[in-house]
Motif scaffolding. Sequence first.
Motif, PDB file in Angstrom:
ATOM      1  N   GLY A  38      37.323  48.850  34.538  1.00 18.94           N
ATOM      2  CA  GLY A  38      38.074  48.528  33.332  1.00 18.94           C
ATOM      3  C   GLY A  38      37.787  47.151  32.765  1.00 18.94           C
ATOM      4  O   GLY A  38      38.382  46.747  31.776  1.00 18.94           O
ATOM      5  N   ARG A  39      36.854  46.416  33.395  1.00 18.47           N
ATOM      6  CA  ARG A  39      36.522  45.073  32.926  1.00 18.47           C
ATOM      7  C   ARG A  39      35.123  45.057  32.327  1.00 18.47           C
ATOM      8  O   ARG A  39      34.187  45.608  32.902  1.00 18.47           O
ATOM      9  CB  ARG A  39      36.595  44.065  34.072  1.00 18.47           C
ATOM     10  N   GLU A  40      34.985  44.388  31.220  1.00 17.99           N
ATOM     11  CA  GLU A  40      33.691  44.263  30.563  1.00 17.99           C
ATOM     12  C   GLU A  40      32.774  43.370  31.389  1.00 17.99           C
ATOM     13  O   GLU A  40      33.112  42.229  31.713  1.00 17.99           O
ATOM     14  CB  GLU A  40      33.878  43.654  29.169  1.00 17.99           C
ATOM     15  N   CYS A  41      31.645  43.924  31.798  1.00 16.36           N
ATOM     16  CA  CYS A  41      30.610  43.193  32.541  1.00 16.36           C
ATOM     17  C   CYS A  41      31.199  42.455  33.746  1.00 16.36           C
ATOM     18  O   CYS A  41      30.832  41.304  34.029  1.00 16.36           O
ATOM     19  CB  CYS A  41      29.856  42.248  31.625  1.00 16.36           C
ATOM     20  N   SER A  42      32.100  43.099  34.462  1.00 24.73           N
ATOM     21  CA  SER A  42      32.753  42.562  35.665  1.00 24.73           C
ATOM     22  C   SER A  42      33.459  41.231  35.418  1.00 24.73           C
ATOM     23  O   SER A  42      33.721  40.475  36.343  1.00 24.73           O
ATOM     24  CB  SER A  42      31.736  42.398  36.809  1.00 24.73           C
ATOM     25  N   TYR A  58      25.044  34.812  37.176  1.00 24.70           N
ATOM     26  CA  TYR A  58      25.374  36.208  37.470  1.00 24.70           C
ATOM     27  C   TYR A  58      24.221  37.120  37.061  1.00 24.70           C
ATOM     28  O   TYR A  58      23.557  36.883  36.047  1.00 24.70           O
ATOM     29  CB  TYR A  58      26.665  36.619  36.762  1.00 24.70           C
ATOM     30  N   VAL A  59      23.984  38.140  37.872  1.00 25.65           N
ATOM     31  CA  VAL A  59      22.874  39.063  37.633  1.00 25.65           C
ATOM     32  C   VAL A  59      23.326  40.497  37.875  1.00 25.65           C
ATOM     33  O   VAL A  59      24.416  40.737  38.390  1.00 25.65           O
ATOM     34  CB  VAL A  59      21.662  38.736  38.541  1.00 25.65           C
ATOM     35  N   GLY A  60      22.441  41.423  37.535  1.00 29.93           N
ATOM     36  CA  GLY A  60      22.706  42.842  37.739  1.00 29.93           C
ATOM     37  C   GLY A  60      23.111  43.517  36.448  1.00 29.93           C
ATOM     38  O   GLY A  60      23.458  42.854  35.463  1.00 29.93           O
ATOM     39  N   CYS A  63      26.595  42.458  35.784  1.00 27.19           N
ATOM     40  CA  CYS A  63      26.891  41.045  36.081  1.00 27.19           C
ATOM     41  C   CYS A  63      27.786  40.891  37.306  1.00 27.19           C
ATOM     42  O   CYS A  63      28.615  39.982  37.378  1.00 27.19           O
ATOM     43  CB  CYS A  63      27.541  40.356  34.879  1.00 27.19           C
ATOM     44  N   ALA A  64      27.631  41.781  38.278  1.00 20.75           N
ATOM     45  CA  ALA A  64      28.525  41.788  39.430  1.00 20.75           C
ATOM     46  C   ALA A  64      28.047  40.890  40.571  1.00 20.75           C
ATOM     47  O   ALA A  64      28.827  40.585  41.475  1.00 20.75           O
ATOM     48  CB  ALA A  64      28.687  43.220  39.946  1.00 20.75           C
ATOM     49  N   ARG A  65      26.790  40.466  40.555  1.00 21.71           N
ATOM     50  CA  ARG A  65      26.270  39.661  41.660  1.00 21.71           C
ATOM     51  C   ARG A  65      26.012  38.234  41.207  1.00 21.71           C
ATOM     52  O   ARG A  65      25.594  37.988  40.087  1.00 21.71           O
ATOM     53  CB  ARG A  65      24.972  40.267  42.200  1.00 21.71           C
ATOM     54  N   CYS A  66      26.271  37.297  42.120  1.00 25.41           N
ATOM     55  CA  CYS A  66      26.013  35.881  41.864  1.00 25.41           C
ATOM     56  C   CYS A  66      25.337  35.298  43.096  1.00 25.41           C
ATOM     57  O   CYS A  66      26.013  34.787  43.998  1.00 25.41           O
ATOM     58  CB  CYS A  66      27.310  35.150  41.545  1.00 25.41           C
ATOM     59  N   PRO A  67      24.008  35.384  43.161  1.00 26.65           N
ATOM     60  CA  PRO A  67      23.296  34.890  44.333  1.00 26.65           C
ATOM     61  C   PRO A  67      23.513  33.401  44.615  1.00 26.65           C
ATOM     62  O   PRO A  67      23.456  32.969  45.757  1.00 26.65           O
ATOM     63  CB  PRO A  67      21.821  35.159  44.008  1.00 26.65           C
ATOM     64  N   SER A  68      23.779  32.611  43.592  1.00 27.81           N
ATOM     65  CA  SER A  68      23.951  31.171  43.780  1.00 27.81           C
ATOM     66  C   SER A  68      25.405  30.758  44.028  1.00 27.81           C
ATOM     67  O   SER A  68      25.677  29.598  44.326  1.00 27.81           O
ATOM     68  CB  SER A  68      23.401  30.419  42.564  1.00 27.81           C
ATOM     69  N   CYS A  69      26.345  31.691  43.919  1.00 26.39           N
ATOM     70  CA  CYS A  69      27.767  31.370  44.122  1.00 26.39           C
ATOM     71  C   CYS A  69      28.093  31.276  45.606  1.00 26.39           C
ATOM     72  O   CYS A  69      27.511  31.981  46.427  1.00 26.39           O
ATOM     73  CB  CYS A  69      28.652  32.443  43.479  1.00 26.39           C
ATOM     74  N   ARG A  70      29.025  30.430  45.917  1.00 27.79           N
ATOM     75  CA  ARG A  70      29.472  30.291  47.303  1.00 27.79           C
ATOM     76  C   ARG A  70      30.324  31.485  47.696  1.00 27.79           C
ATOM     77  O   ARG A  70      31.113  31.978  46.910  1.00 27.79           O
ATOM     78  CB  ARG A  70      30.259  28.988  47.466  1.00 27.79           C
ATOM     79  N   THR A  71      30.180  31.925  48.940  1.00 27.47           N
ATOM     80  CA  THR A  71      30.986  33.024  49.460  1.00 27.47           C
ATOM     81  C   THR A  71      32.385  32.516  49.771  1.00 27.47           C
ATOM     82  O   THR A  71      32.603  31.301  49.890  1.00 27.47           O
ATOM     83  CB  THR A  71      30.352  33.607  50.735  1.00 27.47           C
TER      84      THR A  71
END
Length: 77
Positions: A38-42, A58-60, A63-71
């Motif tokens: 229900g959310r636009e581009c995550s 953000y990629v994909g 836009c659900a993945r963020c390889p550079s973001c901290r876990t």
Amino acid sequence: CPGPQRGECVCGTCRCHEGFGGSGCGCRLGLGGCLRGGRECSGHGRCVCGSCLCQPGYVGPLCARCPSCRTPCQRLR
């Protein structure tokens, strides 16, 4: 014009059918290809011509993945 499914040429300009837009009727309008839960581009981008344009980092396709973001674990350290 791209063809009878998207629009028709009237006096040298494209007249788009419902659901299409842009100068050549090449853009599919609406959020159909951009929704996740229900959310636009995550929540990390915006829908442009039926595809997500992601915020930096953000990629994909949604836009659900963020390889550079901290876990979450990295944020708690």
